[in-house]
Design a protein around this motif. Structure first.
Motif, mmCIF file in Angstrom:
data_model
loop_
_atom_site.group_PDB
_atom_site.id
_atom_site.type_symbol
_atom_site.label_atom_id
_atom_site.label_comp_id
_atom_site.label_asym_id
_atom_site.label_seq_id
_atom_site.Cartn_x
_atom_site.Cartn_y
_atom_site.Cartn_z
ATOM 1 N N GLY A 168 57.602 42.828 41.747
ATOM 2 C CA GLY A 168 57.457 44.002 40.903
ATOM 3 C C GLY A 168 56.169 43.939 40.110
ATOM 4 O O GLY A 168 55.252 43.170 40.409
ATOM 5 N N MET A 169 56.089 44.747 39.076
ATOM 6 C CA MET A 169 54.916 44.758 38.216
ATOM 7 C C MET A 169 54.808 43.438 37.446
ATOM 8 O O MET A 169 55.801 42.924 36.947
ATOM 9 N N THR A 170 53.602 42.884 37.369
ATOM 10 C CA THR A 170 53.346 41.642 36.645
ATOM 11 C C THR A 170 52.708 41.982 35.307
ATOM 12 O O THR A 170 51.565 42.423 35.246
ATOM 13 N N ALA A 171 53.470 41.761 34.238
ATOM 14 C CA ALA A 171 52.977 42.148 32.908
ATOM 15 C C ALA A 171 51.715 41.379 32.532
ATOM 16 O O ALA A 171 50.815 41.918 31.885
ATOM 17 N N GLN A 172 51.624 40.111 32.939
ATOM 18 C CA GLN A 172 50.475 39.284 32.555
ATOM 19 C C GLN A 172 49.179 39.797 33.177
ATOM 20 O O GLN A 172 48.094 39.514 32.668
ATOM 21 N N LEU A 173 49.276 40.512 34.292
ATOM 22 C CA LEU A 173 48.087 41.052 34.944
ATOM 23 C C LEU A 173 47.858 42.512 34.592
ATOM 24 O O LEU A 173 46.996 43.164 35.192
ATOM 25 N N SER A 174 48.628 43.020 33.640
ATOM 26 C CA SER A 174 48.477 44.414 33.218
ATOM 27 C C SER A 174 47.755 44.531 31.881
ATOM 28 O O SER A 174 47.701 45.624 31.315
ATOM 29 N N VAL A 175 47.248 43.424 31.370
ATOM 30 C CA VAL A 175 46.552 43.407 30.081
ATOM 31 C C VAL A 175 45.154 42.837 30.309
ATOM 32 O O VAL A 175 44.999 41.769 30.915
ATOM 33 N N MET A 176 44.154 43.542 29.824
ATOM 34 C CA MET A 176 42.782 43.061 29.960
ATOM 35 C C MET A 176 42.571 41.824 29.085
ATOM 36 O O MET A 176 42.926 41.828 27.901
ATOM 37 N N PRO A 177 42.014 40.727 29.641
ATOM 38 C CA PRO A 177 41.723 39.551 28.823
ATOM 39 C C PRO A 177 40.583 39.811 27.852
ATOM 40 O O PRO A 177 39.808 40.748 28.023
ATOM 41 N N ASP A 178 40.503 38.968 26.823
ATOM 42 C CA ASP A 178 39.453 39.123 25.825
ATOM 43 C C ASP A 178 38.077 38.916 26.465
ATOM 44 O O ASP A 178 37.844 37.921 27.154
ATOM 45 N N LEU A 179 37.170 39.860 26.224
ATOM 46 C CA LEU A 179 35.874 39.817 26.887
ATOM 47 C C LEU A 179 35.045 38.618 26.436
ATOM 48 O O LEU A 179 34.425 37.933 27.263
#
Length: 468
Positions: free
Chosen positions: A267-278
């Protein structure tokens, strides 16, 4: 002309309207007139999986896993790394590079050689044999470098850095395989969700066709609407079939990496749905395998250049030898020799020495520039992907708002069409098509964002970092 047909039309809409409104937020409606119950055999509206079963498709292809998506992705990564033959070849090359280090380090250790020889001796003078016998000898020689201007040490450093290059190459290969399997897993989930959306769309269009078939039997003047609905059903079914084909192709590519059988789709992976800190990622790109490999390559070229320069300087070596010889036959004899000393080699004239050293230095400078170029290109690539990912997530959020309005329009249009005369069939089909196309667009936006986030993580600490 339409009012005498109202009971029959309501009878045809009953199944379609109930299914359509079940998937939307129902608006306020007037109580429908009583209608005769439609048997299940009259249409496809009572089939839960009409989109798949009507053409004999396998419903299991659209099943998803209910467990933790992070654990599922880690399992896929581990299976890929353990199964890859290309990665096994890279590991062997890294082991060979470490063996090269030991070989080069041994150049500074003492060496010894034993030479044993035997010969038959036959002497003839003027046709007269004057002697016949044998000769045996043994020679033991040993030597070791005392001072070589650091040449062996620099060669050893060169080999060490080449071993580091090979090790980072292995790490880079592992990261590339991990990113490939994660990208394929996300693509697979994308097509599974698209298939589920198109399945619902096919079912809605099939229900609409069933309703219009009932109406057309009583009013042949509405045959054009039936043709239009059948065309929309065919288009929805074509989209579903194309999605299923893309899903099968993705699964074939996954099987090559992971093996068979494939686990259910994630299913959807929440950890890959958030942009990491630039800012953090700009620091992390220096930890990437490709950057570390470029830095090790530059260091190796520097050590090699220093070894070339050291090889053009004087060297001092200790040497020693001991020999024994025995000769049989007439005039039997024995002899022994022992010697030891120091040898000094001083280069006096080497026409190509300067060019050789200059070439080694230029290669070192070239690798430094290549390393800097790789880091700079990676930083700008990170900025580009950060912008793309941010835009994609924003697009997904905007599509959610559009979907809410599209759902309201769809429900209202269907209600007004059921009241006869306020909306046309083409308005209903346009509203349905717009709604399902926006759902597919939302699925694409979410998985595009996840793949971009995975790519950004792979540029630094690795795609597996956010999954741990």
């Amino acid at each position: 002309m339409l009012y005498p047909l109202r009971p029959l039309i309501v009878l045809g809409f009953a199944a379609f309207g109930s299914l359509a409104l079940a998937q939307t937020r129902p608006p306020k409606t007037v109580a429908p007139p009583p209608a005769v119950e439609v048997p299940a055999s009259q249409g496809r509206c009572n089939e839960d999986d009409a989109g798949l079963s009507r053409l004999g498709r396998d419903m299991s292809a659209l099943e998803t896993q209910t467990g933790d998506p992070r654990a599922a992705l880690q399992t896929l990564i581990n299976a890929t790394l353990s199964r890859s033959k290309a990665l096994g070849a890279v590991r062997l090359l890294a082991d060979a590079a470490r063996s090269d280090v030991e070989e080069t380090r041994a150049l500074g250790l003492p060496t010894a050689n034993l030479t044993i020889s035997t010969n038959g001796v036959y002497q003839n003078v003027g046709g007269v044999t004057v002697g016949r016998g044998g000769q045996a000898g043994a020679t033991l020689s040993a030597g070791m470098p005392v001072w070589d201007s650091g040449r062996v040490a620099k060669l050893t450093d060169w080999r060490k850095e080449l071993a580091e290059v090979a090790a980072q190459g292995q790490r880079s290969a592992e990261e590339q395989l991990s990113l490939n399997v994660v990208t394929l897993a996300l693509d697979r989930s994308r097509y599974v969700l698209q298939g589920q959306v198109y399945t619902q769309y096919v079912r809605k269009m099939a229900c609409l066709v069933d309703a219009l078939e009932i109406i057309t039997k009583a009013d042949r003047g509405r045959a054009s609407e039936l043709v239009q609905a059948q065309k929309s059903l065919q288009q929805a079914d074509l989209s579903l079939e194309q999605t299923m084909s893309a899903l099968r192709q993705t699964e074939v590519r996954m099987k090559r990496l992971v093996g068979e059988p494939l686990p259910p789709s994630i299913g959807m992976t929440a950890q890959l749905s958030v942009m990491p800190d630039l800012e953090q990622m700009q620091s992390d790109i220096l930890l990437g395998a490709d950057v570390a490999q470029a830095e090790a390559q530059a260091r190796s070229q520097r050590s090699f250049a220093e070894s070339v320069i050291a090889g053009q300087k004087p060297t001092v070596n200790l040497t020693g030898s001991a020999s024994a010889m025995f000769r049989s036959g007439p005039g039997e004899s024995r002899s022994n020799d022992v010697g030891a000393g120091v040898s000094v080699t001083i280069p006096i004239l080497q026409p190509g020495a300067h060019a050789q050293a200059s070439a080694a230095v230029q290669r070192y400078r070239a690798t430094v520039l290549q390393r800097d170029e790789a880091i700079e290109a990676k930083r700008y690539r990170l900025l580009e992907m950060n912008e793309v990912g941010t835009s994609t997530l924003d697009r997904a959020r905007r599509i959610v708002e559009i979907l809410r309005n599209s759902d309201r329009v769809r429900a209202s249009t269907l209600q007004q069409w059921q009241q006869l005369g306020r909306r046309s069939l083409f308005d209903v089909m346009a509203a349905e098509g717009d709604y399902y196309s926006m759902r597919v667009a939302h699925v694409n936006a979410m998985f595009d964002a996840q793949q971009i986030v995975a790519l950004i993580w792979s540029m630094g600490r690795g795609v597996a970092a956010p999954l741990r």
